[in-house]
Every structure is written in C-alpha cells, then in structure tokens.
Motif scaffolding. Sequence first.
Motif, mmCIF file in Angstrom:
data_model
loop_
_atom_site.group_PDB
_atom_site.id
_atom_site.type_symbol
_atom_site.label_atom_id
_atom_site.label_comp_id
_atom_site.label_asym_id
_atom_site.label_seq_id
_atom_site.Cartn_x
_atom_site.Cartn_y
_atom_site.Cartn_z
ATOM 1 N N PHE A 24 48.360 33.968 29.148
ATOM 2 C CA PHE A 24 49.325 33.280 29.463
ATOM 3 C C PHE A 24 49.013 31.709 29.561
ATOM 4 O O PHE A 24 47.916 31.392 30.082
ATOM 5 C CB PHE A 24 49.978 33.685 31.214
ATOM 6 C CG PHE A 24 51.192 33.227 31.310
ATOM 7 C CD1 PHE A 24 52.321 33.944 31.001
ATOM 8 C CD2 PHE A 24 51.256 32.142 32.061
ATOM 9 C CE1 PHE A 24 53.299 33.645 31.106
ATOM 10 C CE2 PHE A 24 52.709 31.794 32.543
ATOM 11 C CZ PHE A 24 53.827 32.272 31.883
ATOM 12 N N PRO A 25 49.850 30.885 29.019
ATOM 13 C CA PRO A 25 49.746 29.443 29.009
ATOM 14 C C PRO A 25 49.544 28.933 30.301
ATOM 15 O O PRO A 25 50.126 29.172 31.517
ATOM 16 C CB PRO A 25 51.055 29.160 28.353
ATOM 17 C CG PRO A 25 51.943 30.057 28.582
ATOM 18 C CD PRO A 25 51.441 31.477 28.600
ATOM 19 N N ALA A 26 48.611 27.728 30.571
ATOM 20 C CA ALA A 26 48.502 27.185 31.689
ATOM 21 C C ALA A 26 49.576 26.614 32.196
ATOM 22 O O ALA A 26 50.538 26.312 31.702
ATOM 23 C CB ALA A 26 47.515 25.979 31.228
ATOM 24 N N ALA A 27 49.532 26.691 33.733
ATOM 25 C CA ALA A 27 50.764 26.640 34.393
ATOM 26 C C ALA A 27 50.663 24.854 34.614
ATOM 27 O O ALA A 27 49.871 24.250 34.843
ATOM 28 C CB ALA A 27 50.700 27.236 35.775
ATOM 29 N N ALA A 28 52.002 24.467 34.577
ATOM 30 C CA ALA A 28 52.110 22.967 34.667
ATOM 31 C C ALA A 28 52.285 22.571 36.170
ATOM 32 O O ALA A 28 52.463 23.411 37.029
ATOM 33 C CB ALA A 28 53.559 22.452 34.090
ATOM 34 N N GLU A 29 51.783 21.393 36.473
ATOM 35 C CA GLU A 29 51.628 21.079 37.946
ATOM 36 C C GLU A 29 52.850 20.949 38.392
ATOM 37 O O GLU A 29 53.753 20.294 37.834
ATOM 38 C CB GLU A 29 50.751 19.687 37.992
ATOM 39 C CG GLU A 29 49.275 19.717 37.653
ATOM 40 C CD GLU A 29 48.709 20.523 38.561
ATOM 41 O OE1 GLU A 29 48.841 20.628 39.771
ATOM 42 O OE2 GLU A 29 47.958 21.254 38.000
ATOM 43 N N GLY A 30 53.170 21.682 39.572
ATOM 44 C CA GLY A 30 54.447 21.476 40.350
ATOM 45 C C GLY A 30 54.319 20.466 41.544
ATOM 46 O O GLY A 30 53.130 20.174 42.098
ATOM 47 N N LEU A 91 51.402 34.695 37.378
ATOM 48 C CA LEU A 91 52.121 33.457 37.499
ATOM 49 C C LEU A 91 51.598 32.368 38.550
ATOM 50 O O LEU A 91 50.897 32.922 39.508
ATOM 51 C CB LEU A 91 53.589 33.518 37.541
ATOM 52 C CG LEU A 91 54.417 34.120 36.537
ATOM 53 C CD1 LEU A 91 55.766 34.270 36.874
ATOM 54 C CD2 LEU A 91 53.881 33.532 35.139
ATOM 55 N N ASP A 92 51.638 31.054 38.428
ATOM 56 C CA ASP A 92 51.278 30.474 39.359
ATOM 57 C C ASP A 92 52.381 29.557 40.034
ATOM 58 O O ASP A 92 53.520 29.157 39.622
ATOM 59 C CB ASP A 92 50.498 29.216 38.717
ATOM 60 C CG ASP A 92 49.627 28.200 39.481
ATOM 61 O OD1 ASP A 92 50.086 28.131 40.846
ATOM 62 O OD2 ASP A 92 48.606 27.635 39.097
ATOM 63 N N ALA A 93 52.072 29.561 41.540
ATOM 64 C CA ALA A 93 53.570 28.800 42.370
ATOM 65 C C ALA A 93 53.503 27.434 42.042
ATOM 66 O O ALA A 93 54.535 26.797 42.102
ATOM 67 C CB ALA A 93 52.926 28.888 43.986
ATOM 68 N N LYS A 94 52.666 26.867 41.276
ATOM 69 C CA LYS A 94 52.716 25.435 40.837
ATOM 70 C C LYS A 94 53.865 25.238 39.944
ATOM 71 O O LYS A 94 54.195 24.204 39.653
ATOM 72 C CB LYS A 94 51.524 24.843 40.689
ATOM 73 C CG LYS A 94 50.492 24.861 41.789
ATOM 74 C CD LYS A 94 49.263 23.840 41.038
ATOM 75 C CE LYS A 94 48.286 23.801 42.294
ATOM 76 N NZ LYS A 94 46.929 23.174 42.011
ATOM 77 N N ARG A 95 53.971 26.332 39.109
ATOM 78 C CA ARG A 95 54.910 26.426 38.168
ATOM 79 C C ARG A 95 56.406 26.934 38.347
ATOM 80 O O ARG A 95 57.205 26.145 37.897
ATOM 81 C CB ARG A 95 54.277 27.123 36.821
ATOM 82 C CG ARG A 95 55.413 27.246 35.562
ATOM 83 C CD ARG A 95 54.880 28.209 34.681
ATOM 84 N NE ARG A 95 55.911 28.247 33.484
ATOM 85 C CZ ARG A 95 55.815 29.016 32.500
ATOM 86 N NH1 ARG A 95 54.782 29.779 32.306
ATOM 87 N NH2 ARG A 95 56.755 29.044 31.542
ATOM 88 N N ILE A 96 56.397 28.030 39.075
ATOM 89 C CA ILE A 96 57.648 28.434 39.208
ATOM 90 C C ILE A 96 58.288 28.475 40.861
ATOM 91 O O ILE A 96 59.477 28.944 41.049
ATOM 92 C CB ILE A 96 57.720 30.026 38.901
ATOM 93 C CG1 ILE A 96 56.732 30.780 39.790
ATOM 94 C CG2 ILE A 96 57.592 30.252 37.496
ATOM 95 C CD1 ILE A 96 57.027 32.446 39.536
#
Length: 261
Positions: A24-30, A91-96
Amino acid sequence: MTRITAALAGCSLAAFVTLLPSPFPAAAEGPMAVTKPQIALAAPLGIEPGTTKKIVLRGWNLAGAERAEIVGSTVEVKIVSKGGAQVPNRLDAKRIGDEQVELEFTAPAEFSGDALPLVIHTPQGASPPHEVLLGGSLPYIVEAEPNDGFAKPQQIELPRCVEARFERERDVDVYRFSAPAGATFHAETIAAARNSAADTILSIYSTAGELLAVNDDSENSSDSRLQVSLPTGGEYLVVVQEAHDLGGGAHPYRLLLRLAP
C-alpha cells in the motif's frame, strides 16, 4: 486474478487480469498535532440534489463537533453522532483520520456549484471547508449490493453516475449495461481525487467472459479511466475492484459511465 476468480466463482472467464502484489502506498502526513478540526474525506463522496442523506466525515479533532453547516446555504445540518473512528486494516490515521462525525441533511435542489462545502465547528474553531459532491451532469444512482459477481451484477442504463464503495475487504463490484455495436464506451472512477482510501481498478468484459479493456492508474492518479470501442451490440460487464483488496467506510468511490460521442 485470484481475487476476481474467487469473487466471480461459477462464471466462465476466457481471460482475466493478473495483478502482482504491491505494498500500500506510503501514507501522507496528516495534521495530527493540530487542535482545530480538519476533514479528510466524506463517505459517501456525494449526494443527489433534493434528497436527504447521511454523510460520515472522517478526519481529526471532529469528536467535539457542536455544529455543522453548508457554506452559502441555510439548509439545516443535523449532527447524528460523533466520536472516534476505527482505522481500517493497513491504513494510517495520519492519512484518513481517527475521528468522525455523522451528519444528516437535505441537499439543496438548487445550488450554485457542483459540490457542497461542509464546515464543522468545535470549541477549538472551525474546520476548512470540505466539498461533498453533488449529483453532477449524469443521471445519478446508488450502488445496490449484492453485485459482487458476473452471476449477480447490478443492471444499469447509460449514462450513469454511480455512488458506491468497497463494503469490505476483497469486495468486487460488477455492473451490467447494454450498448449498440461500434459504440465507444467510457468509464472512470473518482476516489483518490477526493481523498478516498480506495485504489480502483476498472475492467470491462463481454458476457462471455472476454476481457476487453483494463486500467489501474491514470494520469498520475490511482483513480482509473478507460475507453473502448465495443465490438458487437449487446450486454457488457464493468468490474470495479480495489487494487489492495481493502474495503470499508474509508473506501467510497464514484463511477462515471457513458457512451462517448
């Protein structure tokens, strides 16, 4: 493809798509350190004008929501629920985001623009506006489950805008339509463009199971787009799948289907 073959079990496929496993693509910083509310995504992505709908907004610092509004409209927006949001598998909470607020409202039948800007107010301040799509120029319908195999597709007419989502991991959505011989068929998804976690793959098959076209990513986006000349008149199948077999509330998408002029 293993997951398509499993999802479409019992159906004859002359050809199928083979996907290589990919991370999965790296999560963007949120904005995890901020205190003001911010909205990452809306599920579903849109609403039909003049209808009443519940919309879930995911993001950060939303659990303290006191009020919601549509900018430029006097429509009342009701807060149905609010609180923490489960972060889906892989998934990463920093993304969604890790908080959410569920809203209910009637989309204005007449609104200047193709999206409704929603704002959440908390004691810490107001969120930047987040756009919830309106129906658009194509006739609007909502995905009807179950539609996860060649044996039980959702029958639709063209053109259509389909509001949908991957309900669960390994979900596959199949739509059937009719078209005349020689027609040019165009299909595209809207997901990543609206910060959905869904990474779509689009395929079109004949009812005999022949793969006619497939597209994963288009124009530097994980959203999909394809165009194909249909060889004969009759019925065809559009298959939408998630490239990483993920699904759930953070995976809405919009499917646009039409015959090109």
